[in-house]
Design a protein around this motif. Structure first.
Motif, PDB file in Angstrom:
ATOM      1  N   THR A  96      50.644  45.168  37.687  1.00 20.67           N
ATOM      2  CA  THR A  96      51.951  44.597  37.436  1.00 20.67           C
ATOM      3  C   THR A  96      52.925  44.993  38.533  1.00 20.67           C
ATOM      4  OG1 THR A  96      51.696  45.085  35.150  1.00 20.67           O
ATOM      5  CG2 THR A  96      54.051  44.819  35.766  1.00 20.67           C
ATOM      6  N   HIS A 111      47.814  38.496  39.525  1.00 23.84           N
ATOM      7  CA  HIS A 111      47.822  39.516  39.098  1.00 23.84           C
ATOM      8  C   HIS A 111      48.702  39.997  37.618  1.00 23.84           C
ATOM      9  CE1 HIS A 111      45.942  40.806  42.999  1.00 23.84           C
ATOM     10  NE2 HIS A 111      47.278  40.475  43.495  1.00 23.84           N
ATOM     11  N   LEU A 112      49.749  39.463  37.660  1.00 23.97           N
ATOM     12  CA  LEU A 112      50.422  39.540  36.404  1.00 23.97           C
ATOM     13  C   LEU A 112      49.551  39.239  35.271  1.00 23.97           C
ATOM     14  CD1 LEU A 112      53.998  38.447  37.851  1.00 23.97           C
ATOM     15  CD2 LEU A 112      53.393  40.785  36.885  1.00 23.97           C
ATOM     16  N   ALA A 127      47.204  41.531  34.396  1.00 24.87           N
ATOM     17  CA  ALA A 127      47.908  42.779  34.062  1.00 24.87           C
ATOM     18  C   ALA A 127      48.432  42.725  32.326  1.00 24.87           C
ATOM     19  CB  ALA A 127      49.048  43.141  34.747  1.00 24.87           C
ATOM     20  N   GLN A 128      48.922  41.631  32.114  1.00 22.12           N
ATOM     21  CA  GLN A 128      49.203  41.376  30.626  1.00 22.12           C
ATOM     22  C   GLN A 128      47.945  41.515  29.746  1.00 22.12           C
ATOM     23  OE1 GLN A 128      50.794  37.554  29.676  1.00 22.12           O
ATOM     24  NE2 GLN A 128      51.048  37.850  27.754  1.00 22.12           N
ATOM     25  N   THR A 135      56.611  43.630  29.978  1.00 26.01           N
ATOM     26  CA  THR A 135      57.094  43.454  31.560  1.00 26.01           C
ATOM     27  C   THR A 135      56.136  42.333  32.141  1.00 26.01           C
ATOM     28  OG1 THR A 135      57.726  45.893  31.093  1.00 26.01           O
ATOM     29  CG2 THR A 135      57.309  44.828  33.328  1.00 26.01           C
ATOM     30  N   ALA A 136      54.982  42.587  31.928  1.00 24.69           N
ATOM     31  CA  ALA A 136      53.945  41.488  32.874  1.00 24.69           C
ATOM     32  C   ALA A 136      54.387  40.111  32.333  1.00 24.69           C
ATOM     33  CB  ALA A 136      52.692  41.873  32.434  1.00 24.69           C
ATOM     34  N   ARG A 137      54.545  39.951  31.087  1.00 26.71           N
ATOM     35  CA  ARG A 137      54.941  38.602  30.660  1.00 26.71           C
ATOM     36  C   ARG A 137      56.321  38.115  31.054  1.00 26.71           C
ATOM     37  NH1 ARG A 137      53.297  35.304  26.064  1.00 26.71           N
ATOM     38  NH2 ARG A 137      54.963  34.077  25.168  1.00 26.71           N
ATOM     39  N   GLU A 192      57.603  38.975  33.834  1.00 27.24           N
ATOM     40  CA  GLU A 192      57.604  38.729  35.300  1.00 27.24           C
ATOM     41  C   GLU A 192      56.973  37.388  35.503  1.00 27.24           C
ATOM     42  OE1 GLU A 192      58.741  40.015  37.847  1.00 27.24           O
ATOM     43  OE2 GLU A 192      60.017  41.549  36.835  1.00 27.24           O
TER      44      GLU A 192
END
Length: 958
Positions: free
Chosen positions: A818, A836-837, A840-841, A855-857, A859
């Motif tokens: 993230t 990467h995001l 991470a999600q 947070t990942a969503r 971003e």
């Protein structure tokens, strides 16, 4: 029954016999038939035979004729007018056609027979025909032989096994055209009876309560489906305020409806003299009742007792399989046992124990009788039997019964074996109640003269005190033992010394004075053949824990921990307070898969041994391991299980360890349940002061993170620095234990204290690299990357991802991904950022880390990508928390119970269930249960695993 009565009303004579054992509903069925007589134009004549009137001639016939006066009087009127006075009475008393001297009258025909000539449609109903007098039976037999083409039906009941062997009765019974044998009620019928029985107490409810299937099954087992026994049981349940639910199913064996004994014992005794005493003896002997043992217990002739037992088996009261006599319906046993006067019951149990011991019965059967004797017998063999029985049940993991046997042994024993009993009892209680273990083990120590035995008892006391959070007392007990054993038993002194060092290491209480002792004990490791498994486990665990504490020689520590796990566990209480030390070392060394496997094995062993203490310790340890792997829902589940023994006990209950409570706060924090995390701290009494010592450092660490997340950075930083102070004071240098420096560095940086932050993270990264743990190194690199500027930050984050890729720490990998994605998004490298995001999600969702996933969503949205949409429907749409709530609801936990077990509010549970219902497109809990029941074994494409509601259904008992 309806067809038979209709046929009789149409002029086709009928007869039907209703058979069944006592309590099967014969009389009720007869009464229902009597109620239908009028519908078919039948004139009802009824009688009930009684054993007390069996010798009174025509007692049943007279009851039947009492309702026939108008019929006979009308038939007696002829052309000359009414019959002469007294004629009807004379016929009533006439024994014709069997009597030698018929009564006056025109013909020696009994009025029962004369009824046929009147042509009146009749129903003759006789209850308990087996008790009818012989004269009435002969009249009834005469009548039944002439029923053809008459509008008459005879309906009678007879109790199986209670027929006295009268040939006249046997002939009458064989004359019945139809015979019905009543059997126990089915599950559906039992459920209906239960629903009706409890409907009266549910008058204010919208609908009667549906009995739980487990309750219905337990009722059928207890009563054999007998309507009478069921109703008696339900009356007693209502008296005690019990409901027809699963909880009541487990308590049926405790209920003793004595009205059953009051009704049935006299009845059986009239049929078979001595039956009541035989039933009492069978109830006392329980699974040890044979006809020979029953006869000896009662002082009866063996053949006479066998005759009574055989009769009671035919009556359905007893069964006689494999030569052991048992009650056919367990509720009858509890009722009979409760009705025996206490003094006689005590004497019978004492006599039974004596007879079983003399006959060479297994110790456990004898001990079961001794448990029920309230007085002290003072017999020399009782202590040995109880101790032997305790050893037998321990092998099956039944520590509760073992404790009961040993407590009873202490009441009997005043000799030299008392010390052995106390020692055994203390060791067993160590697996269930450490406080009680300390008391009994101290008493055992005072009675133990042998140095090696005293050393073993001291080890057990020390472990109990360690569990109770009294490490100073534990050390004092061990030091006293070292001084005591040094002169007489050097090997025992070495074992106590090693245990003392391990407990000091475990308690983070190694100072300079102890360091030398610990070094001498841990190195070199014992390799001599005479070293016991316990000593090897202690020394290997100590060596591994010392390496872990110093943050040195990771590979050597892992090797030593693996060796310690291979040592054979020789007893229930074996090194119970330090059993998980090798697992702690493996977890800190990032051997998480192995640590998790060993946790599973330890839990299975704890269940097999029946050790609640070990079960609690293992759950607490697995909660930490699961948190490190990123399994947030599993972490919370294990932490809840570890804390469950405390119940509503004060916060000082031994099971409320810093490890388990820290896991609760950590899991709720990652799930975004900040309010529930604070509520949990409040319930633990740890929202303000935290007990001294490094044992609660983990709680300070996660409480500090929680306070930062709640917008209180100064308070959070204070907790993190206090965590570091306690670990430093204990010489705990390894950042793999708790990465307090990197977490504190983030707060310092947010407060504008960059230099301090950089110093903290640099020190942590250096120590993590020295230890060689991937998780600790990756966490430190991530924070270093967040604090660095320019290219250095990206490089650190890239390295953090690379390091964590090779570990099992999925949640930490998701964090690093993230942060790397955010950094790349800020540097306009949107394609790499989105990659990467997205990953991470996905990882965060798998872990149940709702905050990080969100947070990942977010971003991803900022990066201009269309993020992977969460599945909107079906089993894959459920988050890990929603899935757990759903499974607990299917297992019939209430919202309040779910909230308590998951440390959330009821409102949170309601919201979770609402989302579950919407995603699965079901209506309420019933629809939810149906959905999971129909789920295919292969599960869904995304999950790969079929959720098991049964996994939660067994949790109620624990």
């Amino acid at each position: 029954m309806h067809d038979i009565l209709k046929a009789a009303g149409d002029g086709r004579g009928q007869s039907i016999l209703i058979e069944g054992t006592a309590g099967m509903g014969r009389t009720r069925l007869l009464r229902e038939a009597m109620d239908q007589a009028g519908e078919h134009g039948l004139h009802l004549l009824s009688a009930r035979a009684r054993a007390s009137e069996q010798d009174a001639e025509y007692s049943v016939a007279q009851q039947l004729m009492a309702g026939a006066r108008s019929i006979l009087d009308g038939a007696a009127e002829g052309p000359a007018g009414p019959a002469a006075p007294g004629l009807w009475e004379a016929h009533l008393n006439c024994p014709a056609p069997y009597a030698a001297h018929p009564a006056p009258g025109s013909g020696a025909v009994h009025p029962l027979a004369r009824l046929l000539a009147t042509g009146t449609p009749l129903m003759l109903a006789v209850d308990d025909l087996q008790w009818a007098d012989t004269a009435s039976l002969r009249c009834l037999g005469y009548l039944m032989a002439r029923l053809e083409n008459t509008p008459v039906v005879v309906v009678a009941t007879v109790a199986l096994g209670e027929t006295p062997g009268d040939p006249v009765l046997a002939e009458v019974l064989s004359s019945f055209r139809h015979r019905v044998l009543l059997r126990g009620l089915s599950a559906e019928e039992t459920a209906r009876v239960a629903a009706d029985a409890f409907a009266a107490t549910d008058s204010g409810a919208a609908a009667p309560e549906t009995p739980d299937p487990r309750f219905v099954a337990a009722c059928r087992t207890a009563t054999g489906g007998s309507p009478y026994l069921l109703e008696a049981l339900f009356r007693l349940m209502r008296l005690h305020g019990l409901r027809p639910d699963a909880e009541a199913a487990g308590r049926l064996g405790e209920l003793a409806p004595v009205e059953v004994a009051d009704t049935l014992l006299p009845r059986y005794d009239r049929a078979y003299p001595g039956a009541a005493a035989v039933l009492q003896a069978t109830a006392v002997l329980d699974g040890s009742a044979t006809t020979t043992m029953i006869a000896r217990l009662l002082g009866l002739d063996a053949l006479g007792a066998a005759d009574v037992v055989d009769a009671l088996v035919r009556a359905g009261a007893l069964t006689g399989q494999d030569s052991v006599v048992r009650f056919a319906r367990p509720v009858l046993r509890t009722a009979v046992l409760a009705r025996i006067p206490p003094s006689r019951r005590d004497a019978l149990h004492a006599r039974a124990a004596q007879l079983l011991h003399e006959s060479g019965a297994p110790a456990e059967r004898v001990a079961a009788q001794l448990l029920r004797v309230r007085s002290t017998l003072g017999l020399h063999w009782t202590c040995t039997v109880l101790c032997t029985a305790a050893g037998e049940v321990i092998q099956r993991g039944d520590t509760g019964r073992a404790r009961a046997y040993l407590h009873r042994g202490l009441e009997e024993c005043e000799g030299p074996c008392r010390g052995k009993l106390l020692r055994t009892l203390g060791r067993i209680e160590l697996a269930a109640d450490p406080a009680a273990a300390v008391e009994h083990l101290r008493r055992a120590l005072a009675l133990q003269p042998d140095p090696a035995g005293r050393a073993d008892i001291r080890l057990c006391i020390a472990h109990a005190l360690q569990l109770l959070g009294r490490p100073e007392e534990a050390e004092r007990v061990l030091l006293e033992g070292v001084a005591e054993a040094r002169s007489a038993e050097e090997a025992a002194a070495d074992a106590l010394r090693a245990e003392r060092c391990l407990l000091r290491e475990l308690n983070h209480a190694v100072d300079a004075a102890v360091e030398a002792d610990c070094a001498a004990v841990a190195d070199p490791l014992p390799t001599a053949a005479h070293a016991t498994p316990g000593e090897r486990h202690t020394r290997l665990s100590l060596a591994a824990l010392r390496s872990s504490r110093r943050g040195e020689e990771r590979d050597r520590a892992v090797h030593q921990a693996r060796q310690a796990l291979q040592e054979e566990h020789v007893s229930l209480d074996w090194r119970i307070a330090t059993r998980t030390v090798p697992l702690q070392v493996l977890a800190r060394a990032d051997e998480l898969d192995l640590a998790l496997t060993e946790c599973h094995a330890l839990l299975e062993r704890a269940r097999a041994e029946g050790s609640r203490t070990l079960l609690t310790i293992a759950h607490s340890m697995r909660a930490e391991v699961r948190y490190r792997t990123g399994d947030i829902p599993g972490c919370l589940e294990d932490a809840r299980a570890a804390l469950e023994p405390a119940g509503t006990s004060p916060s000082g209950h031994w099971s409320r360890t810093g490890q388990a409570m820290a896991a609760v706060v950590a899991a709720l924090l990652e799930a975004g349940e900040l309010r529930e995390a604070n509520r949990a701290l409040n319930e633990f009494g740890l929202d303000a002061e935290v007990p001294e010592g490094a044992a609660f450092a983990a709680l300070l660490f996660h409480r500090g993170r929680l306070r930062v997340a709640c917008g209180h950075p100064q308070a959070g930083l204070a907790d993190l620095m206090e965590c570091g102070r306690r670990l430093g004071a204990a010489g705990q240098l390894n950042p793999s234990v708790l990465s307090w420096r990197s977490e504190a560095a983030l707060v310092h940086a947010a407060l504008g204290e960059r230099e301090t932050a950089l110093a903290l993270v640099d020190e942590e990264l250096a120590r993590a690299r020295r230890w060689g743990g991937r998780r600790a190194t990756g966490r430190a690199l991530r924070v270093a990357g967040l604090l660095a500027k320019g290219l250095g930050g990206e490089e650190a984050l890239q390295e953090a991802v690379e390091v964590l890729e090779d570990s099992s720490a999925r949640l930490d990998l998701a964090r690093a991904l993230t942060d790397l994605g955010i950094l790349m998004r800020k540097s306009s490298r949107l394609g790499e950022a989105r990659e990467h995001l997205r990953r991470a999600q996905s990882l965060a969702e798998q872990c149940g880390a709702a905050v990080l996933a969100q947070t990942a969503r977010q971003e991803l949205l900022v990066a201009g990508a269309r993020p992977r949409r969460s599945t909107e429907a079906g089993i894959d749409a459920l988050t890990p928390t929603e899935r757990r709530v759903a499974l607990m609801a299917v297992a019939k936990f209430t919202n309040r119970e779910i909230a308590a077990k998951l440390f959330v509010t009821q409102r949170t549970v309601e919201l979770h269930l609402s989302r579950v219902y919407r995603k699965l497109a079901v209506q309420g809990r019933s629809g939810l249960a149906g959905y999971f029941a129909e789920l295919p074994e292969s599960g869904s494409a995304g999950s790969g695993v079929r959720p098991e509601p049964a996994a939660w259904s067994g949790a109620r008992a624990g």
